[in-house]
Design an enzyme around this catalytic site. Structure first.
Site, PDB file in Angstrom:
ATOM      1  N   GLU B 113       0.925  -0.976   0.019  1.00 29.15           N
ATOM      2  CA  GLU B 113       0.322  -0.135   0.073  1.00 29.15           C
ATOM      3  C   GLU B 113       0.738   1.292  -0.438  1.00 29.15           C
ATOM      4  OE1 GLU B 113       1.059  -1.014   3.101  1.00 29.15           O
ATOM      5  OE2 GLU B 113       0.014  -1.000   4.509  1.00 29.15           O
ATOM      6  N   ASP B 115       5.146   3.003   0.374  1.00 29.48           N
ATOM      7  CA  ASP B 115       6.452   2.518   0.155  1.00 29.48           C
ATOM      8  C   ASP B 115       6.810   4.602   1.099  1.00 29.48           C
ATOM      9  OD1 ASP B 115       9.106   3.545   0.352  1.00 29.48           O
ATOM     10  OD2 ASP B 115       9.174   3.602  -2.041  1.00 29.48           O
ATOM     11  N   ASP B 116       6.773   3.447   2.398  1.00 31.92           N
ATOM     12  CA  ASP B 116       7.177   4.834   3.386  1.00 31.92           C
ATOM     13  C   ASP B 116       9.172   5.192   3.461  1.00 31.92           C
ATOM     14  OD1 ASP B 116       7.268   6.339   5.510  1.00 31.92           O
ATOM     15  OD2 ASP B 116       5.721   5.199   7.162  1.00 31.92           O
ATOM     16  N   ARG B 118      10.529   2.495   3.236  1.00 23.27           N
ATOM     17  CA  ARG B 118      11.541   1.831   2.275  1.00 23.27           C
ATOM     18  C   ARG B 118      12.239   0.630   2.796  1.00 23.27           C
ATOM     19  NH1 ARG B 118      13.452   4.689  -3.242  1.00 23.27           N
ATOM     20  NH2 ARG B 118      11.292   5.680  -3.182  1.00 23.27           N
ATOM     21  N   THR B 119      12.467   0.477   3.665  1.00 29.14           N
ATOM     22  CA  THR B 119      12.683  -1.083   5.089  1.00 29.14           C
ATOM     23  C   THR B 119      12.218  -2.331   4.269  1.00 29.14           C
ATOM     24  OG1 THR B 119      13.371   0.715   6.171  1.00 29.14           O
ATOM     25  CG2 THR B 119      13.029  -1.473   6.476  1.00 29.14           C
ATOM     26  N   THR B 120      10.790  -1.870   4.246  1.00 25.70           N
ATOM     27  CA  THR B 120      10.505  -3.184   4.122  1.00 25.70           C
ATOM     28  C   THR B 120       9.973  -3.973   1.975  1.00 25.70           C
ATOM     29  OG1 THR B 120       8.044  -2.620   5.220  1.00 25.70           O
ATOM     30  CG2 THR B 120       8.122  -4.569   3.398  1.00 25.70           C
ATOM     31  N   GLU B 188      -8.834   0.607   7.997  1.00 27.29           N
ATOM     32  CA  GLU B 188      -7.845   0.959   9.407  1.00 27.29           C
ATOM     33  C   GLU B 188      -9.138   1.965  10.220  1.00 27.29           C
ATOM     34  OE1 GLU B 188      -4.310   2.356   9.597  1.00 27.29           O
ATOM     35  OE2 GLU B 188      -3.396  -0.369   9.211  1.00 27.29           O
TER      36      GLU B 188
END
Lengths: 212, 212
Positions: B113, B115-116, B118-120, B188
């Protein structure tokens, strides 16, 4: 002509929201298994409403089961009868589940969008129970307890069979029971505004007898 | 105060609908990998719009990656610092993918959903590429080509790194780029009608400068 019912995203959201406290009270699921693709959306929404303060989210494992499709062939007569065979496109991740060991003794909620002929659900329950039995032979421990959540159950002759004790002991939860209608889910809509408009129209018409 | 943006289900639906023809033109994905839970909803919607007449649905494999949570354990002191470590809660089903052999030479679209940091996404791309390399050592064949689809990319300092050629060759597709805001996704929302109302209000206010 088959009646169509139009289910909006917000309908789906509210059906999950309405079901969650009941599921928490009756079954307290510890793991969800989402049957993809139809189970993805309700499972993700349910996760929000099943979360308890101070506890982590209930983990979701996705499995892929396919009833209605077969690979395209040059000769359409080769196509399987719809609904006669379940194909696994994804199964549980054994490594993340500790070789199924983590299913032992767990309360597992299987999530799908619709219980139509029940064939897919029968397959899922049987195969998952088989996996747990294999794990128990290896590791010992309690049986897992499976329950089912679907948005819609179609009230029709079923081809698939679920365990009696599941149906009798409240471990089968359909947010709504509908006739043998054509359910239009929002994720298949090519015009979502028109879809919503048709849904609202139906709600107005069926207001006294709301069934979806 | 961090700005919040309210994204409705229909917004998500339309972002996927808008992206699909571009993805089909530029990348022609043959397999989707949905990063759960956030990727489940966009992946399911994308599947509808990526389907080509006469072809079967593009298969979806779900993987579970968690940055902010850890699996429940008997010992709660084991809980990780948020965002410091990616935990696999589900990985690809090796058996359904033919021991990863089926990834070889494929065009694979990774769906999430947001790209915060980008770690994941870095983790997903690296680990998937590693798996394909292992499979190629065993079976030979072409490299797989990975691309990414997210609903929103946050324009901020990233912790994770993606391959240069992915970013440069149009294999990274964010439906919208936003600031470092708090994105409220509909799944949510505890009050979805209020959520939609807030979303509509924002759309009216930002009308000249629509960014979500």
């Amino acid at each position: 002509m088959i009646e169509k019912i139009y289910v909006t995203y917000n309908d789906v959201h509210k059906l999950c929201q309405e079901a969650a406290p009941k599921l928490l009270e009756s079954f307290k699921p510890q793991l969800m298994i989402a049957i993809g693709g139809g189970g993805y959306v309700p499972a993700r929404i349910l996760r929000s409403f099943l979360k308890q303060p101070g506890s982590p989210n209930i983990p979701i494992q996705a499995i892929g089961l396919s009833l209605y499709e077969s690979l395209p062939t040059a000769n359409d007569k080769d196509v399987e009868e719809p609904g006669t065979k379940v194909t696994r496109t994804q199964w549980l991740d054994l490594s993340a589940l500790g070789e199924m060991g983590n299913l032992i003794g767990k309360r597992v909620l299987i999530v799908d969008e619709v219980d139509d002929t029940r064939t897919t659900l029968e397959y899922a329950v049987k195969e998952l129970e088989k996996d747990v039995e294999l794990a128990r032979e290896k590791f010992g421990g309690e049986k897992a307890e499976f329950s089912i959540f679907v948005l819609h159950n179609k009230d029709k002759q079923k081809k698939g069979v679920l365990p009696h004790d599941m149906l009798e002991n409240g471990r089968y939860h359909a947010a709504r029971t509908v006739g043998d209608v054509w359910i239009c889910y929002p994720w298949e809509a090519t015009d979502i505004d028109e879809h919503d408009r048709l849904g609202a129209e139906q709600k107005a018409a069926h207001n006294a007898n709301q069934q979806y």
